[in-house]
Design a protein around this motif. Sequence first.
Motif, PDB file in Angstrom:
ATOM      1  N   MET A 195       0.831  -1.190   0.000  1.00 37.02           N
ATOM      2  CA  MET A 195       0.000   0.000   0.000  1.00 37.02           C
ATOM      3  C   MET A 195       0.872   1.249   0.000  1.00 37.02           C
ATOM      4  O   MET A 195       1.949   1.262   0.546  1.00 37.02           O
TER       5      MET A 195
ATOM      6  N   PRO B 119       0.157   5.080   0.637  1.00 33.50           N
ATOM      7  CA  PRO B 119      -0.652   6.281   0.828  1.00 33.50           C
ATOM      8  C   PRO B 119       0.096   7.554   0.434  1.00 33.50           C
ATOM      9  O   PRO B 119      -0.504   8.557   0.146  1.00 33.50           O
TER      10      PRO B 119
ATOM     11  N   TYR C 132       5.213  10.064  -2.462  1.00 32.66           N
ATOM     12  CA  TYR C 132       6.660   9.990  -2.623  1.00 32.66           C
ATOM     13  C   TYR C 132       7.190   8.596  -2.324  1.00 32.66           C
ATOM     14  O   TYR C 132       8.327   8.285  -2.580  1.00 32.66           O
TER      15      TYR C 132
ATOM     16  N   ALA D 294      15.037   0.944  -2.478  1.00 30.97           N
ATOM     17  CA  ALA D 294      15.752   0.961  -1.204  1.00 30.97           C
ATOM     18  C   ALA D 294      17.249   1.043  -1.449  1.00 30.97           C
ATOM     19  O   ALA D 294      17.976   1.761  -0.759  1.00 30.97           O
TER      20      ALA D 294
ATOM     21  N   PRO E  31       2.635   7.505  11.445  1.00 41.50           N
ATOM     22  CA  PRO E  31       3.796   6.661  11.211  1.00 41.50           C
ATOM     23  C   PRO E  31       5.016   7.177  11.967  1.00 41.50           C
ATOM     24  O   PRO E  31       5.028   8.322  12.390  1.00 41.50           O
TER      25      PRO E  31
ATOM     26  N   VAL F 276      16.825   0.922   5.051  1.00 40.66           N
ATOM     27  CA  VAL F 276      16.241   1.570   3.878  1.00 40.66           C
ATOM     28  C   VAL F 276      15.100   0.745   3.294  1.00 40.66           C
ATOM     29  O   VAL F 276      14.285   1.273   2.549  1.00 40.66           O
ATOM     30  N   ASN F 277      15.039  -0.514   3.661  1.00 42.15           N
ATOM     31  CA  ASN F 277      13.923  -1.334   3.171  1.00 42.15           C
ATOM     32  C   ASN F 277      12.684  -1.218   4.045  1.00 42.15           C
ATOM     33  O   ASN F 277      11.635  -1.758   3.714  1.00 42.15           O
TER      34      ASN F 277
ATOM     35  N   GLN G 105       9.481   0.472   6.046  1.00 44.03           N
ATOM     36  CA  GLN G 105       8.467   1.499   5.859  1.00 44.03           C
ATOM     37  C   GLN G 105       7.591   1.534   7.088  1.00 44.03           C
ATOM     38  O   GLN G 105       7.444   0.534   7.773  1.00 44.03           O
TER      39      GLN G 105
ATOM     40  N   PHE H 175       3.798   2.576   7.668  1.00 38.11           N
ATOM     41  CA  PHE H 175       2.532   2.992   7.065  1.00 38.11           C
ATOM     42  C   PHE H 175       2.784   3.744   5.757  1.00 38.11           C
ATOM     43  O   PHE H 175       2.221   4.797   5.516  1.00 38.11           O
ATOM     44  N   GLY H 176       3.665   3.187   4.964  1.00 36.63           N
ATOM     45  CA  GLY H 176       3.901   3.772   3.647  1.00 36.63           C
ATOM     46  C   GLY H 176       4.953   4.859   3.633  1.00 36.63           C
ATOM     47  O   GLY H 176       5.358   5.307   2.582  1.00 36.63           O
ATOM     48  N   VAL H 177       5.406   5.289   4.790  1.00 37.46           N
ATOM     49  CA  VAL H 177       6.469   6.297   4.823  1.00 37.46           C
ATOM     50  C   VAL H 177       7.804   5.572   4.921  1.00 37.46           C
ATOM     51  O   VAL H 177       8.000   4.800   5.852  1.00 37.46           O
ATOM     52  N   PRO H 178       8.708   5.801   3.964  1.00 36.88           N
ATOM     53  CA  PRO H 178      10.019   5.151   4.079  1.00 36.88           C
ATOM     54  C   PRO H 178      10.675   5.547   5.395  1.00 36.88           C
ATOM     55  O   PRO H 178      10.591   6.699   5.814  1.00 36.88           O
TER      56      PRO H 178
ATOM     57  N   THR I  56      13.610   6.035   6.308  1.00 37.66           N
ATOM     58  CA  THR I  56      14.734   6.970   6.316  1.00 37.66           C
ATOM     59  C   THR I  56      14.318   8.378   5.911  1.00 37.66           C
ATOM     60  O   THR I  56      15.172   9.243   5.780  1.00 37.66           O
ATOM     61  N   THR I  57      13.023   8.607   5.666  1.00 37.95           N
ATOM     62  CA  THR I  57      12.558   9.961   5.426  1.00 37.95           C
ATOM     63  C   THR I  57      12.921  10.785   6.658  1.00 37.95           C
ATOM     64  O   THR I  57      12.793  10.269   7.761  1.00 37.95           O
TER      65      THR I  57
END
Lengths: 368, 502
Positions: free
Chosen positions: A1, A3, A6, A145, B274, B450-451, B453, B455-458, B460-461
């Motif tokens: 998923m 959302p 980005y 990644a 997240p 880096v792999n 996430q 809830f959809g936010v990477p 490392t953001t």
Amino acid sequence: MKPFDYADAKIGTREMAILISSIILGVGVLTMPRSIAQITKSSDGWVSILIAGAIAIFFALIASKLASKFPGRTFYEFASSVVTKPIAIVITAAFSAYFIGYGAYETRMIANISKQYLFDQTPVEVIAFVFIAVMAYSVSGTQIALLRLNVLFLPIVLFILLFVLVFSTNLFEVNHLKPFFVTKSFDLIGASKESVFSFLGFEMVLFYAFLMRKPAKAPIASVIGVLIPLVLYLLVYIIAIGVFTNEGTANVQYPTVELAKEVELPGEFFERFESLFFTIWIMTVFNTASISIDVALACMRSILVSVRKPVAISGIIPVVYFIGMTPQTIGEVSLFGEWLSYIGIVLVGVVPTSLLIVSKARGIKGNG
Amino acid sequence: MRAFAPRPDAKPVDPKATMNAEYVRDLLASPTDLVLKELAIGAEGERVVVCCIDGLVDRTLVDERLLRPLMSKAPLDEAVIASPGFLVWLQDSVLPLQGASLANDLNEAVDALLAGDTVLFSDASRQALVVSSQGWKTRSIEEPQTEAIIRGPRDGFTEEIRTNTSLIRKRIRDHNLRMVSKVIGRRARKELVVAYVEGIVNPELLKEVMRRIDTLDMDDFEGSGFVEQWLADHPLSPFPTITSTERPDKVTGALLQGRIALIVEGTPFQLIVPATFTTFFQSPEDYYQNWYITTTLRVLRYLAAFIATFLPALYIALLEYHHGMLPSKLAFSLAGSREGVPFPAVVEALLMEVTLELLREAGIRLPKPIGQTIGIVGGLVIGEAAVAAGIVSPIMVIIVSITAITSFALPAYSFAISLRLLRFFIMLCAAVFGLYGIILAYIAINVHVVNLQSFGVPYTTPIAPTFLQDWKDFLFRAPVMQMSKRPEMMQTVENKRMKERE
């Protein structure tokens, strides 16, 4: 998923530039001052680096122009629409093989240099094996990644390199650089061939441009991506000559690492700074190697669509290892690297150029 | 009022009050804490049964507000008592109660009963009156134990979900603050409140959170741990991808950034989603202090995380493989202090690190006064004696102490724990391959990170993918006037949070 838009596995222009710089910076820079100093006289090698950089930028532009003509499409996809499927298969397979070789070469080099600077007894085979194991882990994740890993590591790597350059300037002697312009122009060209090898890596734009959010910006990204290493190479070369003189540079195996050896830290907390420098440099070499393997994997799987990723990885990784371990002596490794670079130059120079010409001639329109 | 999940096995309320009471008693197998009070009101002897569970209800409330009006000699209208509208009339006109509602389903009424409500059945009515009367013993609001700060509010969450939601409501008086209740747990049937600010939160994120919450299906979620592990993107990763906190100010801060809070009944630890890597280095205090103090502290925390993870490994690597890297004087003094130590550096380091972890674990279990003693006995006496006995070197004791101190410098406990685990992994890598092992372990950890996430936010953001705007709250915390936008990475509906300065 997904959302967040980005997180949609797309990269921006800045990331692409960082990626290309990060790929270009590999083991090349560690030996580059030597191979140039062996051919040129005094400090004239900077001309060769500039020429090589210009050539690299030119071909990077061609490659990125080609890639940005077909936004959202992988190399194999647009190659087959330009020059029919069978030829595209051959080209893609060639790239795949080249990148496997390249990854193997980087691995072998890192193992060799580690052996020299970090270990006394541990055999090269074992050193390379762990490196490849971590590499296998990294390519088994998502491509995006892997690209983010480059973004994470590049600042650290640039920092340590600039740190070495700044702190070795106290040994820098301007007299070592003189006289200027004494090398024959033929030798300058010859040396630029050597330094072009260190710029290999910009061709990755062919394989990653399809991930870009704005593929039209691929050319500018790749130019910036080549410019960063170009500036660094010039600095490294000039400082190496300034510190070691031309003869000195020509006779050390890894001048850039030796440069780090000369670093004297105030407070005397670290000696043998080169070990630390090299340890951190492993990060960028790792990136270069794992990106190569990732592209090799992607190329292979775009031809053999039905092969699942874990299967492909477990097929490729041993091959990389064995190719990397085949050369026995340092001389053989250099020879291997040299041949690889020739193949690389043909692939990254000739293939994108001819693809671009053919696509223009046949009037093939991408969707961008 | 509490939220109740609709039950599939609905049973209509019987018009005979005593029959209903009978049903409730049988269903619960007549426990001792079940209070069934039968009242005969009205001339015809119409009955009203009041049920509640002793200990869960506020007795004074039930006595004063419920029983007294019913039992007072004040005349209840005879005509109404016998009519089906009796309960409605009671609720609307007689009982001075805030929370009361009517239930048609007997099982639903039992659920309410078990959650601390009082249920009232009456003859001639096919409904039950459910009165909110929870009044069990609760802990008062105290300072959070795990997240103490110097400057800032001292209230922390408690086990009471109502207290907790009120702590948030008190801070955000915006009518857009939403608190959506869900009842979760097959048997526990506890409440979970999803809190967010409408108009800020990214609707897609909200949808995803709701979707995941609807998949929750288990007997009971112990604390908020099970919820966290169930909802997390990568439950197998050592890194937490959901923040848990005891601090209401942290939750409100997160809500206003466009994050979503999950308030779980029965625990003071609430969840925020997240979460990214950088959020674990942020403490609410960062925003109460001046920006340059905060920036310094942030840098210090990242440094602390690095030391807590790598210091013992570096010690091992430098001592076993790369003594040449140390300045000669230091190398000599190190070697001198290690003279007589029978173990290689790895064994020495592992020995001390394990002892440290043991002390820490024992310190939690022991009663508070003895816990102090253990700290002194363990830290000072054992350390001193181990050095004197020549089992470990004094340098090792210093290393272990620094590691321990730095790992406590991190504001997020869950994150510090993962670093503790990774430390052992990296120590082993250093033992086998020295610095090379450390850098490869570092690379491998980064590959893992880096792999990830959340809830959809990477994870490392905002470093990669890069959001330079959000770097204002990363290593460097910008002065407050500069932070006029909500984090870009949250992709909020409305992103201005203060008047922008020219």
